[in-house]
Write an enzyme that holds these catalytic residues in place. Structure first.
Site, short mmCIF file in Angstrom:
data_model
loop_
_atom_site.label_atom_id
_atom_site.label_comp_id
_atom_site.label_asym_id
_atom_site.label_seq_id
_atom_site.Cartn_x
_atom_site.Cartn_y
_atom_site.Cartn_z
N SER A 1 -4.59 28.06 30.52
CA SER A 1 -4.96 26.74 30.73
C SER A 1 -4.05 25.96 31.28
CB SER A 1 -5.91 26.33 29.72
OG SER A 1 -4.86 25.56 28.86
N LYS A 2 -4.49 24.56 31.92
CA LYS A 2 -3.67 23.82 32.39
C LYS A 2 -2.49 23.27 31.39
CE LYS A 2 -6.40 21.29 35.79
NZ LYS A 2 -7.44 20.49 35.61
N ARG A 3 -2.71 23.48 30.03
CA ARG A 3 -1.69 22.92 29.05
C ARG A 3 -0.42 23.72 29.09
NH1 ARG A 3 -2.61 25.65 24.48
NH2 ARG A 3 -4.40 26.88 24.72
#
Ligand code: GLU
Length: 468
Positions: free
Chosen positions: A240-242
């Site tokens: 994911s984006k993190r």
């Protein structure tokens, strides 16, 4: 043998994610390897979530990665009539039926099933019903899934899979507003487009037995499926984006070359011995579906950086120049008054991690220096430096052909005249012409900065030292 035909079928509900790009790459590779066709299909039937901006983003990313498609893009929204025709055909052949079950009834059904610890599923109450339909209800249309037997398929990645039909309920193939659902349109398209191999993410694996049943009801044998596992973050969690960039185009913006990203993606889920570097041609030549991994792979950002450096060093200079275009626009660097980009690429390609850095580390070739790095001032600009720089400037001024060799010789001569080692003069000279402590070799740096500018910058540095 029938010609291999694969497809990539993204839903345009956002940018192209690197997981999607990897699926596209595997489908593309398989088609190329087998001398087949690769088709792009935009699955935009979800009218609320699909946007033109996402379509554009997907097309842009496919173009940037140079995953060329032989046919398409086809848009599902342009094929509604065809889907409706097939739904009609299924109704007529007795493979589909109208279902009038209301939302409240479905909720009650679900609750009762949960209370009995059963898996929630549609119970087929309208399947063979002869009841008069309730007035004023627009029905959905459901597929009559076979009640018995087993759906079997030999997945290219996962091997043999068998699902009992008792596990599958009667799926909605058209909503009450007449819009066909995902599972129906995919099946119709895969049939009409003659798809022989469906390579896609394993988040779709539960749809596969249902899609196989619909295909068979339409009188077609299913394609071969290959479900690739998802990509994980370095922590083993779903990517994911993190974990950093997940949007393909963000990699371009950050200065990665498409060659590096493709090489990186191909290794997330595929291997050929312990080889790490694959050119596009080599990927095609060596790709084998048997070598697709069954286990999810985790991203490794350091490897991407390493691959990017490899490609920056080895790609043809003209390719890198073309790729710098986006950085030029985004960093707003005017290169009209300075060296040709080819020369900058040759000077910097071994020294930087990415294209963004290549350009930001090259500004002094094009723009005036407005300040010197503070550490550099303290370390390199000593009182005696003014005299050193003056001697260097005199030597450089007499050069006729502003080339590496004469520049190098002039600096040497200056050191000899001064009776000092190059180490006393070189770093100060570098600060004078670049403002910074690191740059390509002195002769390359000075050549690219240009004679007139170099002399002027040295003069400015001498003034600066004398005034401070
Ligand atoms: N449109 C689907 C998605 O983006 C893919 C469907 C398929 O490959 O069959 O997840």
């Amino acid at each position: 043998m029938t010609k291999v035909r694969t497809r990539f079928a993204p839903s345009p509900t956002g940018y192209l994610h690197i997981g999607g790009a990897r699926t596209a790459l595997f489908s593309w590779l398989y088609a190329r390897k087998m001398g087949g066709d690769f088709i792009l299909r935009i699955e935009d039937t979800d009218l609320e979530r699909s946007t033109q901006a996402s379509v554009d983003a997907i097309l842009e990313a496919m173009a940037w990665l140079d995953l060329h498609y032989d046919e398409g893009p086809f848009y599902q929204t342009q094929r509604f009539d065809r889907y409706k025709e097939v739904v009609q055909q299924l109704l007529e052949s007795g493979h589909a039926y109208y279902c009038y079950t209301s939302k409240d009834e479905l909720d009650a059904m679900r609750e009762a099933q949960m209370a009995r610890k059963e898996k929630p599923r549609y119970d087929g109450r309208w399947r063979d019903s002869t009841e008069t339909p309730p007035a004023g209800v627009s029905p959905v249309i459901r597929f009559k899934n076979p009640l018995e037997g087993v759906v079997e398929f030999d997945d290219m990645v996962r091997g043999k899979i068998a699902i009992s039909n008792t596990e599958l309920d009667d799926l909605i193939i058209a909503r009450s507003d007449g819009i066909p659902t995902y599972n129906l349109s995919v099946v119709v398209d895969d049939i009409d487009m003659g798809i022989t191999h469906v390579i896609r993410g394993d988040d779709h694996i539960n749809n596969t037995p249902r899609q196989i049943n619909i295909m068979r009801a339409l009188g077609h044998e299913p394609p071969i499926f290959g479900h690739v596992p998802m990509i994980l973050g370095p922590d083993g969690q779903r990517l994911s984006k993190r974990h950093g960039a997940v949007n393909v185009m963000q990699y371009r913006d950050e200065g990665y070359t498409p060659e590096a990203l493709l090489n990186y993606l191909v290794r997330l889920g595929w291997s050929h011995g312990d080889q790490e570097i694959f050119s596009r041609e080599e990927m095609i030549q060596l790709f084998a579906a048997e070598d697709l991994n069954r286990a999810p792979s985790a991203i490794n950002p350091d490897k991407l950086v390493w691959l990017n450096q490899h490609y920056l060093k080895t790609l043809p200079v003209e390719d890198i120049v073309k790729q710098l275009q986006w950085q030029l626009e985004s960093q707003k660097l005017d290169i009209s008054q300075g060296p040709r980009l080819e020369h900058v690429v040759m000077a910097q390609r071994e020294r930087v991690h990415n294209l963004a850095e290549m350009l930001s580390a090259s500004r002094y070739f094009y723009e005036p220096i407005t300040s010197y790095h503070p550490d550099a001032i303290a370390k390199q600009f000593k009182p005696e430096t003014a005299n050193y720089l003056q001697t260097v400037q005199d030597e450089l001024a007499s050069i006729e052909h502003w080339q590496d060799e004469p520049i190098h010789a002039a600096i040497q001569t200056a050191c000899e005249k001064l009776g000092v080692k190059l180490g006393k003069v070189g770093p100060a000279l570098r600060v004078a012409v670049t403002g910074n402590t690191s740059s390509p070799s002195l002769e390359v740096t000075l050549r690219l900065v240009g004679k007139e500018r170099s002399l002027e910058r040295i003069a400015n540095a001498i003034k600066f030292i004398k005034n401070s």
